[in-house]
Each structure stands twice: as structure tokens, then as C-alpha cells.
Write an enzyme that holds these catalytic residues in place. Structure first.
Site, PDB file in Angstrom:
ATOM      1  N   GLY A   4       0.954  -1.068  -0.078  1.00 19.29           N
ATOM      2  CA  GLY A   4      -0.020  -0.117   0.008  1.00 19.29           C
ATOM      3  C   GLY A   4       0.926   1.196  -0.129  1.00 19.29           C
ATOM      4  O   GLY A   4       1.787   1.216  -0.311  1.00 19.29           O
ATOM      5  N   CYS A   5       0.413   2.350   0.502  1.00 21.86           N
ATOM      6  CA  CYS A   5       0.935   3.733   0.249  1.00 21.86           C
ATOM      7  C   CYS A   5       2.121   3.475   1.361  1.00 21.86           C
ATOM      8  O   CYS A   5       2.146   2.963   2.289  1.00 21.86           O
ATOM      9  CB  CYS A   5       0.126   4.860   1.023  1.00 21.86           C
ATOM     10  SG  CYS A   5       1.181   6.518   1.115  1.00 21.86           S
ATOM     11  N   PHE A   6       3.365   3.842   0.647  1.00 21.62           N
ATOM     12  CA  PHE A   6       4.796   3.560   1.499  1.00 21.62           C
ATOM     13  C   PHE A   6       5.149   4.472   2.619  1.00 21.62           C
ATOM     14  O   PHE A   6       6.015   4.147   3.181  1.00 21.62           O
ATOM     15  CB  PHE A   6       5.835   3.566   0.380  1.00 21.62           C
ATOM     16  CG  PHE A   6       5.957   4.473  -0.703  1.00 21.62           C
ATOM     17  CD1 PHE A   6       5.407   5.881  -0.419  1.00 21.62           C
ATOM     18  CD2 PHE A   6       6.540   4.604  -1.912  1.00 21.62           C
ATOM     19  CE1 PHE A   6       5.641   6.774  -1.322  1.00 21.62           C
ATOM     20  CE2 PHE A   6       6.717   5.599  -2.914  1.00 21.62           C
ATOM     21  CZ  PHE A   6       6.324   6.697  -2.618  1.00 21.62           C
TER      22      PHE A   6
END
Length: 268
Positions: free
Chosen positions: A109-111
Site C-alpha cells: 500500500g502507500c509507502f
């Protein structure tokens, strides 16, 4: 009879003329064509929009629609240069970890939040966020978000195997996200948010597959995590690095202390 027709024609002409004089569109047309208001070639027309100073990009960027996000968007036909660049992007990660250290890459997902979770793991000595597994050489954040480059947002973790096992990293990976949602984590939708483990050694590959099998037994939905060799890592723009530790969107710094269990606010 003749007089009656003349009166009728005169009345009709007067009515049409009155109608024309009241029509705003015809008034504008008449005004523009009038010699009293000639169009000037030396002065800007006040109805024109102002020119922008923004440079025009020579690179086509497709619209960020839902098809692009899901990986089904338009992809331009490859040319020899792009084919060569694709070979570079699909090549192995040729960076070298510090002496005695090892690399691992994870997409979950969003890093931003994923990086902070790994920063807190004892034995992790360095983290970087970036893009990998795609076809475009030197992609930007906008390129990746277009959904046409096949890159994933990943965290490259450098760790000391004497203090932190790869299995420990895998445990954090599974705990941090939902591995059963394809190309999605929460409200973040797109191929760049897919679940992935990207290994550097045969030992990492074996451990990843065994870990996935164990995890599948405790979940009632199919895991869609991809397990692939690590490919070239493109470090993301500097403002993405340690984003939450630096304060995130709202300026509230989040702890990177080893072993910290504070809830992670994904956007700051």
C-alpha cells in the site's frame, strides 16, 4: 389590394428589425463586425484567456482514470528507446547494501506508513521508499500514479541479519496490510498499491513462500501477494522519504523509536 400588401410587408419588416435589435447574440456579432470596433492585432483581445508560464510537457501522460488505476489503461506502443529503458527497469537491483547488511523490498500500500512500520523494527538500519517492478526507466510519482507503468510503491529495507531475521520482516509485512485485496489498500486504489514481496536471495524466496502458506491458513480469503525477484529500485522524490517521521501532511512527527507501538497515522 396593393396597399394592403405593402402595409403587411412594412409591418413584418419592422417586427423583424425590432427582434434583431433585441437579440444579444446578434448585437455581439454586429458589434464585432462594426468598423467602429475593429479587432486589433497589436493589442490583446480582452476576451482571451491569459497565457500561462507553465512549460508544456513533451511527454504524454494519460488521464488518471479508474481503468489506469487498475492497470487496464492506455499504453502507448513501445519504441526502441522505451524498450531499452524497459530492460533497465526490469533488470535486477544493482545497488549494494552496507557491509554485513542485506536488502529486502516490500509493497503493502502507500509507502509512507509501511516505511515507518519498518523503521521501528530492531535490526533495520535503513529504509527508503521508491518504485519498482515497472517498465519505465526513472519514473516520477506522477508516472507511477497514472497506472500505466506497472510500478509498485515499495519500501527497500536494509537490515542486519544478525539482529533481525527476514522472517521478522515478513511478520511486520503481513501485520501492516490486507494481503487479500487486489491493487488496493483501504481507500488507496491502483496497481501501485498491490501487495508484494521482492526477494534478493533464494533463501528469502523460500522464506517468503513458506510464510505466505502459513498466513493463508489463518485467513478466509485468498492472498493475492506477489512474490518476485527484486528489480531495479528507483528512489522516490525526497519529500516522500521518511514522510511521517518528518511530520507528514499535518506537521506532527511520528516516532521511529525501535519497538515503538504507537498507532501509525497514514497521512500524518
Amino acid at each position: 389590394m396593393v396597399l394592403t400588401k405593402c402595409l403587411s410587408i412594412t409591418t413584418t419588416t419592422t417586427t423583424v428589425a425590432a427582434t434583431i435589435s433585441k437579440s444579444p447574440l446578434l448585437l455581439i456579432s454586429s458589434s464585432l463586425s462594426s468598423p467602429k470596433n475593429p479587432l486589433s492585432l497589436s493589442k490583446p483581445n480582452p476576451t482571451h484567456f491569459p497565457l500561462t508560464a507553465r512549460p508544456i510537457s513533451t511527454h504524454y501522460k494519460p488521464p488518471m482514470n479508474i481503468l489506469n488505476k487498475l492497470g487496464f489503461g492506455f499504453r502507448p506502443s513501445p519504441d526502441p528507446a522505451s524498450t531499452e529503458n524497459s530492460a533497465i527497469a526490469q533488470g535486477p537491483d544493482d545497488d549494494v547494501p552496507a557491509p554485513g547488511q542485506q536488502f529486502a523490498q516490500f509493497g503493502a500500500g502507500c509507502f509512507w506508513g509501511v516505511e515507518l512500520a519498518f523503521q521501528r523494527v530492531p535490526g533495520v538500519t535503513k529504509t527508503e521508499v521508491g518504485y519498482s517492478q515497472g517498465y519505465l526507466h526513472n519514473p516520477s510519482y506522477e508516472d507511477v500514479c497514472s497506472g500505466t507503468t506497472n510500478h509498485n510503491e515499495v519500501v527497500r529495507v536494509q537490515y542486519d541479519p544478525k539482529e533481525c531475521s527476514f522472517d521478522t520482516l515478513l511478520d511486520m509485512f503481513w501485520a501492516r496490510h490486507d494481503p487479500t485485496t487486489l491493487n488496493r489498500q483501504g481507500n488507496d486504489v491502483g496497481t501501485q498499491y498491490r501487495s508484494g514481496i521482492y526477494f534478493y536471495t533464494p533463501e528469502q524466496e523460500k522464506a517468503a513462500n513458506e510464510s505466505l502458506e502459513r498466513q493463508q491458513k489463518v485467513l478466509n480469503r485468498k492472498i493475492v501477494t506477489e512474490i518476485l525477484p527484486a528489480k531495479k529500485f528507483y528512489r522516490a522524490e525526497e519529500y516522500h522519504q521518511q514522510y511521517l517521521a518528518k511530520g507528514g501532511r499535518f506537521g506532527f512527527k511520528q516516532s521511529t523509536e525501535k519497538g515503538c507501538n504507537d498507532p501509525i497515522r497514514c497521512y500524518g
